[in-house]
Design an enzyme around this catalytic site. Structure first.
Site, mmCIF file in Angstrom:
data_model
loop_
_atom_site.group_PDB
_atom_site.id
_atom_site.type_symbol
_atom_site.label_atom_id
_atom_site.label_comp_id
_atom_site.label_asym_id
_atom_site.label_seq_id
_atom_site.Cartn_x
_atom_site.Cartn_y
_atom_site.Cartn_z
ATOM 1 N N LYS A 124 0.812 -1.216 0.000
ATOM 2 C CA LYS A 124 0.000 0.000 0.000
ATOM 3 C C LYS A 124 0.850 1.273 0.000
ATOM 4 O O LYS A 124 0.299 2.372 0.068
ATOM 5 C CB LYS A 124 -0.949 -0.017 1.203
ATOM 6 C CG LYS A 124 -1.962 -1.153 1.166
ATOM 7 C CD LYS A 124 -2.871 -1.113 2.378
ATOM 8 C CE LYS A 124 -3.802 -2.304 2.388
ATOM 9 N NZ LYS A 124 -3.098 -3.579 2.657
ATOM 10 N N LYS A 159 -7.895 1.151 6.440
ATOM 11 C CA LYS A 159 -7.191 -0.129 6.479
ATOM 12 C C LYS A 159 -5.752 0.063 6.927
ATOM 13 O O LYS A 159 -5.146 1.112 6.677
ATOM 14 C CB LYS A 159 -7.228 -0.816 5.108
ATOM 15 C CG LYS A 159 -6.881 0.064 3.920
ATOM 16 C CD LYS A 159 -7.219 -0.658 2.611
ATOM 17 C CE LYS A 159 -7.047 0.241 1.412
ATOM 18 N NZ LYS A 159 -7.419 -0.424 0.154
ATOM 19 N N ARG A 209 -8.064 -9.087 -9.526
ATOM 20 C CA ARG A 209 -6.672 -9.437 -9.290
ATOM 21 C C ARG A 209 -6.029 -9.767 -10.639
ATOM 22 O O ARG A 209 -6.465 -10.673 -11.342
ATOM 23 C CB ARG A 209 -6.569 -10.632 -8.331
ATOM 24 C CG ARG A 209 -5.210 -11.351 -8.280
ATOM 25 C CD ARG A 209 -4.022 -10.444 -7.969
ATOM 26 N NE ARG A 209 -4.135 -9.769 -6.711
ATOM 27 C CZ ARG A 209 -3.693 -10.240 -5.544
ATOM 28 N NH1 ARG A 209 -3.108 -11.427 -5.508
ATOM 29 N NH2 ARG A 209 -3.810 -9.521 -4.438
ATOM 30 N N ARG A 223 -12.815 -10.814 -8.296
ATOM 31 C CA ARG A 223 -13.219 -11.297 -6.978
ATOM 32 C C ARG A 223 -14.400 -10.458 -6.499
ATOM 33 O O ARG A 223 -14.336 -9.229 -6.483
ATOM 34 C CB ARG A 223 -12.058 -11.192 -5.988
ATOM 35 C CG ARG A 223 -10.827 -11.970 -6.423
ATOM 36 C CD ARG A 223 -9.639 -11.700 -5.524
ATOM 37 N NE ARG A 223 -9.264 -10.295 -5.541
ATOM 38 C CZ ARG A 223 -8.247 -9.780 -4.837
ATOM 39 N NH1 ARG A 223 -7.526 -10.574 -4.064
ATOM 40 N NH2 ARG A 223 -7.961 -8.509 -4.909
ATOM 41 N N GLU A 280 -3.772 -1.748 -4.899
ATOM 42 C CA GLU A 280 -2.609 -2.390 -4.281
ATOM 43 C C GLU A 280 -1.713 -3.008 -5.344
ATOM 44 O O GLU A 280 -2.175 -3.411 -6.414
ATOM 45 C CB GLU A 280 -3.027 -3.496 -3.298
ATOM 46 C CG GLU A 280 -3.691 -3.007 -2.035
ATOM 47 C CD GLU A 280 -3.866 -4.113 -1.009
ATOM 48 O OE1 GLU A 280 -3.175 -5.148 -1.119
ATOM 49 O OE2 GLU A 280 -4.684 -3.940 -0.096
#
Length: 314
Positions: A124, A159, A209, A223, A280
């Site tokens: 991150k 997060k 992803r 996902r 990410e």
């Protein structure tokens, strides 16, 4: 080739979807010799990097998926050709120290991914190098700054900066209920700043992803969150479906691919929401190749070993 795999304990892995296990199966099919070792046994002395390992045979049989040989002391600079650095985060001081030790193998043994590049590319944080593809993002420990950010963007996601697998990811509604308590909790648990981004409703349509092998797209899965969830990570109940890349996603991959290759980040997974928002860049222990292979009828593990073989020849 002889391969040492630095990873979590073999009995606890879920072979149905574990990317490290898939890499081991593919390596064994090629006739490579495999060793498994725990990062806690990694040792440095007088220029030597050693570990306590087991020769291992693997098979795709749940509950009976491996057999260890007699333990051996491996000199990772002399006894093996490749080290796969595949232990799961947390990305903590212990993880960072292991990268420093493995970096001593440079010029003798290929480490995948390159340990110095892994150390310098936490998921991150490294992604901030490609901020032009990201949603609005705040990295802070300040409650006042989080409140300012939320006032502009409404519902937000908070997060930990070095978390993984969707753990400790919180959705804070537009009214900010419990925001102060949540920021206080994060401050007590983690010393480092945390990340805040707007909640992206597009996540209901999936969090893609995309796996890149030596800078090139190898495949992707979409996902989706499970029932009652906003997180789409497979580890927290999300489910996968087949996917292709949007033009924007291909642009993202084209932009970062050459840098990944140059850094020795051979196996990378990136996450993109809504076909356009990069969130990410996973370099520590990327996952997803089993699902990608199942949906696309492709051999991503084989692509990774092909790329490793090329690296060893250059």
């Amino acid at each position: 080739m002889k391969i040492a795999v630095q990873m979590d304990p073999m009995p606890g892995i879920n072979i149905k979807g574990d990317s490290s296990f898939a890499l081991m199966l593919a390596a064994q099919d090629r006739g490579y010799t495999l060793y498994h070792y725990d990062v806690e046994t990694l040792t440095y002395e007088a220029g030597e990097v050693t570990c306590h390992a087991h020769p291992v045979a693997v098979r795709n049989v749940p509950g009976d998926h491996f057999t260890f040989g007699d333990p051996v002391r491996l000199d990772l600079g002399e006894d093996v050709d490749v080290v796969l650095m595949r232990q799961d985060p947390p990305f903590d001081v212990g993880y960072i120290t292991a990268t420093h030790i493995l970096e001593r193998l440079k010029g003798r043994t290929l480490v995948v991914n390159d340990p110095a590049s892994v150390r310098n590319a936490p998921e991150k944080v490294y992604v901030l190098d490609f901020e032009q593809f990201m949603p609005p993002t705040l990295v802070t420990r300040s409650l006042a700054e989080v409140k300012r950010f939320q006032a502009r963007h409404g519902a937000i996601v908070v997060k930990p900066l070095h978390g993984n697998g969707g753990k400790a990811v919180f959705l804070v509604s537009e009214d900010g209920a419990n925001l102060s308590a949540l920021v206080e909790l994060f401050g007590q648990i983690w010393r480092e700043p945390f990340m805040v981004q707007p909640f992206l409703p597009e996540v209901a349509q999936g969090d893609k992803r995309i796996v890149l092998v030596d800078g090139k797209v190898a495949g992707a899965i979409n996902r989706k969150p499970g029932e009652g969830e906003f997180r789409s990570n497979l580890a927290v109940g999300g489910y996968a479906e087949s996917a292709t890349l949007t033009a924007r996603e291909q642009e993202i991959c084209d932009a970062m691919g050459p840098e990944l290759k140059e850094r020795g980040l051979l196996f990378v997974g990136i996450d993109v929401i809504g076909g356009k928002w990069l969130t990410e860049i996973n370099v520590t222990s990327p996952t997803g190749i089993v699902a990608i292979g199942a949906f696309n009828n492709s051999d991503v593990a084989g692509m990774i070993w092909d790329a490793i073989e090329v690296r060893l020849k250059t």
